[in-house]
Design a protein around this motif. Structure first.
Motif, PDB file in Angstrom:
ATOM      1  N   GLY A  23      59.127  57.354  21.415  1.00  0.00           N
ATOM      2  CA  GLY A  23      58.700  57.531  22.165  1.00  0.00           C
ATOM      3  C   GLY A  23      57.902  59.086  23.444  1.00  0.00           C
ATOM      4  O   GLY A  23      57.662  59.113  24.556  1.00  0.00           O
ATOM      5  N   THR A  24      57.367  59.576  22.130  1.00  0.00           N
ATOM      6  CA  THR A  24      56.347  60.945  22.687  1.00  0.00           C
ATOM      7  C   THR A  24      55.391  60.991  20.919  1.00  0.00           C
ATOM      8  O   THR A  24      56.378  60.838  20.205  1.00  0.00           O
ATOM      9  N   PRO A  25      54.200  61.330  21.231  1.00  0.00           N
ATOM     10  CA  PRO A  25      53.371  61.753  19.717  1.00  0.00           C
ATOM     11  C   PRO A  25      54.386  62.967  19.589  1.00  0.00           C
ATOM     12  O   PRO A  25      54.566  64.056  20.116  1.00  0.00           O
ATOM     13  N   SER A  26      54.229  63.227  18.281  1.00  0.00           N
ATOM     14  CA  SER A  26      54.860  63.932  17.483  1.00  0.00           C
ATOM     15  C   SER A  26      54.068  65.668  17.312  1.00  0.00           C
ATOM     16  O   SER A  26      52.578  65.408  17.766  1.00  0.00           O
ATOM     17  N   ASN A  27      54.017  66.628  17.343  1.00  0.00           N
ATOM     18  CA  ASN A  27      53.711  67.848  17.985  1.00  0.00           C
ATOM     19  C   ASN A  27      52.392  67.810  16.221  1.00  0.00           C
ATOM     20  O   ASN A  27      50.931  68.414  16.648  1.00  0.00           O
ATOM     21  N   GLU A  28      52.809  67.280  15.115  1.00  0.00           N
ATOM     22  CA  GLU A  28      51.916  66.767  13.932  1.00  0.00           C
ATOM     23  C   GLU A  28      50.736  66.122  14.370  1.00  0.00           C
ATOM     24  O   GLU A  28      48.914  66.905  14.182  1.00  0.00           O
ATOM     25  N   VAL A  29      50.324  64.832  15.265  1.00  0.00           N
ATOM     26  CA  VAL A  29      50.114  63.962  16.282  1.00  0.00           C
ATOM     27  C   VAL A  29      49.316  65.415  17.245  1.00  0.00           C
ATOM     28  O   VAL A  29      47.852  64.975  17.030  1.00  0.00           O
ATOM     29  N   LEU A  30      49.921  65.734  18.167  1.00  0.00           N
ATOM     30  CA  LEU A  30      49.183  66.117  18.780  1.00  0.00           C
ATOM     31  C   LEU A  30      47.581  67.735  18.408  1.00  0.00           C
ATOM     32  O   LEU A  30      47.127  68.119  18.492  1.00  0.00           O
ATOM     33  N   LYS A  31      48.832  67.933  17.121  1.00  0.00           N
ATOM     34  CA  LYS A  31      47.661  69.209  16.524  1.00  0.00           C
ATOM     35  C   LYS A  31      46.775  68.445  15.742  1.00  0.00           C
ATOM     36  O   LYS A  31      45.407  68.524  16.077  1.00  0.00           O
ATOM     37  N   SER A  32      47.027  66.781  15.015  1.00  0.00           N
ATOM     38  CA  SER A  32      45.463  66.936  14.724  1.00  0.00           C
ATOM     39  C   SER A  32      44.911  66.312  15.517  1.00  0.00           C
ATOM     40  O   SER A  32      43.470  66.231  15.749  1.00  0.00           O
ATOM     41  N   LEU A  33      45.325  65.311  16.258  1.00  0.00           N
ATOM     42  CA  LEU A  33      44.204  64.866  17.655  1.00  0.00           C
ATOM     43  C   LEU A  33      43.648  66.138  18.352  1.00  0.00           C
ATOM     44  O   LEU A  33      42.771  65.903  18.940  1.00  0.00           O
ATOM     45  N   ALA A  34      44.059  67.053  18.134  1.00  0.00           N
ATOM     46  CA  ALA A  34      43.221  68.774  18.993  1.00  0.00           C
ATOM     47  C   ALA A  34      41.967  68.742  18.334  1.00  0.00           C
ATOM     48  O   ALA A  34      40.867  69.125  18.359  1.00  0.00           O
ATOM     49  N   HIS A  35      42.405  68.762  16.812  1.00  0.00           N
ATOM     50  CA  HIS A  35      41.636  69.004  15.937  1.00  0.00           C
ATOM     51  C   HIS A  35      40.664  67.971  15.958  1.00  0.00           C
ATOM     52  O   HIS A  35      39.168  68.176  15.938  1.00  0.00           O
ATOM     53  N   GLU A  36      41.128  66.759  15.788  1.00  0.00           N
ATOM     54  CA  GLU A  36      39.676  65.497  16.081  1.00  0.00           C
ATOM     55  C   GLU A  36      38.483  65.283  17.404  1.00  0.00           C
ATOM     56  O   GLU A  36      37.737  65.983  16.690  1.00  0.00           O
ATOM     57  N   TYR A  37      39.416  65.918  18.056  1.00  0.00           N
ATOM     58  CA  TYR A  37      38.501  66.082  19.786  1.00  0.00           C
ATOM     59  C   TYR A  37      38.112  67.319  19.770  1.00  0.00           C
ATOM     60  O   TYR A  37      37.163  68.060  21.054  1.00  0.00           O
TER      61      TYR A  37
END
Length: 553
Positions: free
Chosen positions: A30-44
C-alpha cells in the motif's frame, strides 16, 4: 530545482517513469518502503528527500496507506446521499479500522454506497455480497447505469468504435493531411470539455507551430469531480474514440508519444484502455510505420495515485515527471514547455473522444450543433437523486430545466439546489434552473459554472453550512500547497465554518468576503480559485438558512 528534477527523470523517459515506479512498488503493502524510496533515489540520481516527498504527497502512496485493504468513497455525491456511514459499519465487521481508508471519487454517483476492494470498484447493493467478494466467490459485479442521447447521430454515445473502424478512420486522416484536419477542428470550434472551455483547435495549432525534437499528447483522464463519471463511461465503453483522438492530435502537431494519465480510482478503466492499446498493437496501429506510412505513435498508460489536483494540467505533467504534483506558473504554457520541458498538448477525455466524429462528418457539421460559442454536444451526469440517473449526451444550449425534469425525470426526494461542475463549480438553487441553458455562456452569465457538467443534488434535509464545510475541507485536503491563498485560505475558511457550527464564534462576513476574494484572484489554479464561486452562490441564495451562522451588524 524542478528543471533539474525534470531532466533527471527524463533520463529514463516514459518507458521507466519514476512516478510509475513508485506506484508499482506500492502495490503489495500500500506504500513503497523506505528501502524502495532510497533505491529509486539512487537510481534516478536524486536525493532521498525527493522520492520521499513525492511519495508522501499521494493518498495511495503515503505511509498512512500501509496495510489499507478497502477504500470508502467520500465524494460529495455519496456524502449527500447519506449512504457511507452504514456502508462503513458493514465494512468494519470484516476489516480492522486501520485497513479502511477513503477514495474520492469512484464515479459511482448514480447509485452511491461506493467502495473499492481488491483493485475493483463496487457500489449500490454490492455491499450485501461483501463476504462473497472477500472470499472471491463473487467474480464480477459491474455497475449498470443508463446511457442516453437526444441526438439522431450521437457524437459520443453511439456504437463503440472497433479496431477495424480505427484503421479506416486513420486512412481517412492520412488522406486529408494534417493541415486539412486542423482546419476541420478549428471550424468545429470545439472547446475543452474538462471545464476550462479553451478552443481545442488553437491549442493544437500552437503546439504544431513550435519546432522541437519531441512532442507529447497527454490525455487528462484524472476526472476527480464528484458527480462526474462521463470520462469513466468513455474510457470503459468508448476507449477507441479516446485513443483515436489522441493519435489525430499527434498526427497534426507532430507528436509521436501519447500518455493517458488515468486516475487510480478507476481500475476498470485502466484495464480496459490497456487492453484496447494491445488490440491496436496487434493490428499494426501502435508503434512505427502505421498502415505503411512513416507516421509513428505510441501510447502509454500511467496510473494515478490519489490526488485531485492532478486534474490540473500542469500538476499532472509534474506528476508524470516524478515530481510533487504542484501547479506551475504560466507562461510558459504546456504547448510551449510541457512534459519533460517539451511541447505538449493536454486535453480531457471527452474533448479527445469527439474528434473521430468531427473527422468523419466535418467541422461545420459539428459547429451546427449547439450554440454559436458553445458548439457540439456535452455529456451530462445525473446522480442518484434523479429518477433517471445516468450519463446523457445532449446538444449544447438546451434548456437546463429540460435536463433536470425531462431527461432526469425530476428528483426522488426534495432537493434545494444542484451543484454543477464539481466542488469548484456553482451551486444552482432550484429556483434558478429555468433561467439557464446548458452551455458555457449561459452558466457564466447566470453566475455559475458548467465545468464538467456533473450534477450533484443537495437535498432539503442536508444543512448548507455542512456542505460548505465539506467544500472547504475538500480543498484543504487536496491543495498542492504551492500557493498560500489555496493552502492556507481553505483551512481558514473551514475553521470559520466549523467554529460557527460549534457555537464558538459566528462568521465575520467581511472577513469571509476578503478570504474568498484572496483565494479567487491569488490562487495559481482553479482549486483555490474556483471554490469561492459555490460559497458565494450559497451565501446569495440561502441567506435565511445561513444567517444564523453569520455575525449580524
Amino acid at each position: 530545482m524542478s528543471e533539474n528534477l525534470r531532466a533527471l527523470s527524463n533520463r529514463k523517459g516514459l518507458d521507466k517513469n519514476l512516478f510509475e515506479q513508485l506506484v508499482d512498488r506500492s502495490k503489495g503493502e500500500g506504500t513503497p518502503s523506505n528501502e524502495v524510496l532510497k533505491s529509486l533515489a539512487h537510481e534516478y540520481l536524486m536525493g532521498e528527500a525527493i522520492t520521499y516527498g513525492v511519495s508522501s504527497f499521494y493518498d495511495f502512496l503515503k505511509e498512512e496507506h500501509r496495510g489499507v485493504k478497502v477504500h470508502v468513497c467520500n465524494g460529495s455525491a455519496c456524502l449527500l446521499a447519506g449512504t457511507q456511514d452504514s456502508l462503513k459499519e458493514k465494512l468494519v465487521d470484516n476489516f480492522e479500522e486501520n485497513q479502511i481508508s477513503h477514495m474520492c471519487c469512484l464515479g459511482r454517483c448514480h447509485e452511491n454506497s461506493a467502495f473499492n476492494y481488491g483493485a475493483k470498484n463496487y457500489s449500490g447493493k454490492d455491499i450485501d455480497q461483501l463476504s462473497g467478494i472477500i472470499d472471491s466467490k463473487v467474480n464480477s459485479l459491474k455497475d449498470s447505469y443508463t446511457v442516453g442521447s437526444q441526438l439522431d447521430q450521437p457524437v459520443l454515445t453511439g456504437n463503440p468504435m472497433s479496431a477495424e473502424d480505427f484503421v479506416q478512420a486513420f486512412k481517412q486522416l492520412n488522406s486529408k493531411g494534417a493541415d486539412q484536419v486542423l482546419s476541420e477542428l478549428k471550424a468545429s470550434n470545439i472547446r475543452g470539455r474538462g471545464g476550462a472551455g479553451f478552443p481545442m483547435g488553437f491549442k493544437i495549432e500552437s503546439c504544431k507551430n513550435i519546432e522541437a525534437d519531441q512532442k507529447y499528447i497527454v490525455c487528462n483522464a484524472d476526472e476527480g469531480d464528484p458527480g462526474a463519471y462521463s470520462d469513466r463511461y468513455l474510457l470503459e465503453h468508448q476507449p477507441m474514440l479516446v485513443l483515436f483522438g489522441m493519435m489525430t492530435s499527434g498526427f497534426i502537431a507532430g507528436a509521436n508519444k501519447g500518455v493517458l494519465y488515468i486516475r487510480g480510482e478507476y481500475p476498470e478503466a485502466i484495464e480496459i484502455v490497456t487492453n484496447a492499446i494491445k488490440e491496436l498493437e496487434a493490428i499494426g496501429m501502435h508503434g512505427a510505420n502505421i498502415v505503411g506510412t512513416d507516421f509513428e505513435f505510441k501510447f502509454k498508460v500511467i496510473e494515478g495515485a490519489g490526488a485531485y489536483v492532478c486534474g490540473e494540467e500542469t500538476a499532472l505533467l509534474s506528476s508524470v515527471e516524478g515530481q510533487r504534483p504542484e501547479v506551475r506558473v504560466r507562461p510558459p504554457y504546456p504547448t510551449q514547455e510541457g512534459l519533460f520541458g517539451k511541447p505538449t498538448i493536454v486535453n480531457n477525455v471527452e474533448t479527445l473522444a469527439s474528434i473521430p466524429w468531427i473527422l468523419k462528418n466535418g467541422g461545420s457539421a459539428y459547429a451546427s450543433l449547439g450554440t454559436d460559442k458553445s458548439t457540439g454536444t456535452k455529456l451530462i451526469c445525473l446522480d442518484s437523486f434523479f429518477i433517471n440517473p445516468g450519463v446523457y449526451e445532449v446538444e449544447m444550449g438546451i434548456p437546463f430545466k429540460e435536463v433536470i425534469y425531462e431527461i432526469g425525470g425530476g428528483f426522488k426526494q426534495a432537493v434545494k439546489a444542484v451543484h454543477v461542475g464539481g466542488p469548484l463549480g456553482g451551486i444552482v438553487p432550484i429556483s434558478e434552473i429555468e433561467n439557464l441553458n446548458l452551455d458555457f455562456e449561459s452558466f457564466q452569465n447566470g453566475g455559475f459554472l458548467l465545468g464538467h457538467a456533473g450534477i450533484v443534488s443537495i437535498p432539503e434535509r442536508f444543512p448548507m453550512i455542512d456542505y460548505l464545510e465539506h467544500l472547504f475541507q475538500f480543498t484543504a485536503d487536496e491543495s498542492c500547497g504551492k500557493c498560500y491563498p489555496c493552502r492556507i485560505g481553505s483551512v481558514r475558511g473551514r475553521e470559520m465554518i466549523t467554529n460557527s457550527k460549534n457555537g464558538d464564534s459566528k462568521i465575520d462576513k467581511e472577513l469571509l468576503d476578503d478570504l474568498l476574494e484572496t483565494m479567487e484572484v491569488g490562487s495559481l489554479c482553479a482549486l483555490g480559485g474556483g471554490l469561492p464561486l459555490g460559497v458565494r452562490n450559497a451565501l446569495q441564495y440561502f441567506k435565511d438558512e445561513l444567517n444564523q451562522h453569520i455575525k449580524q451588524e
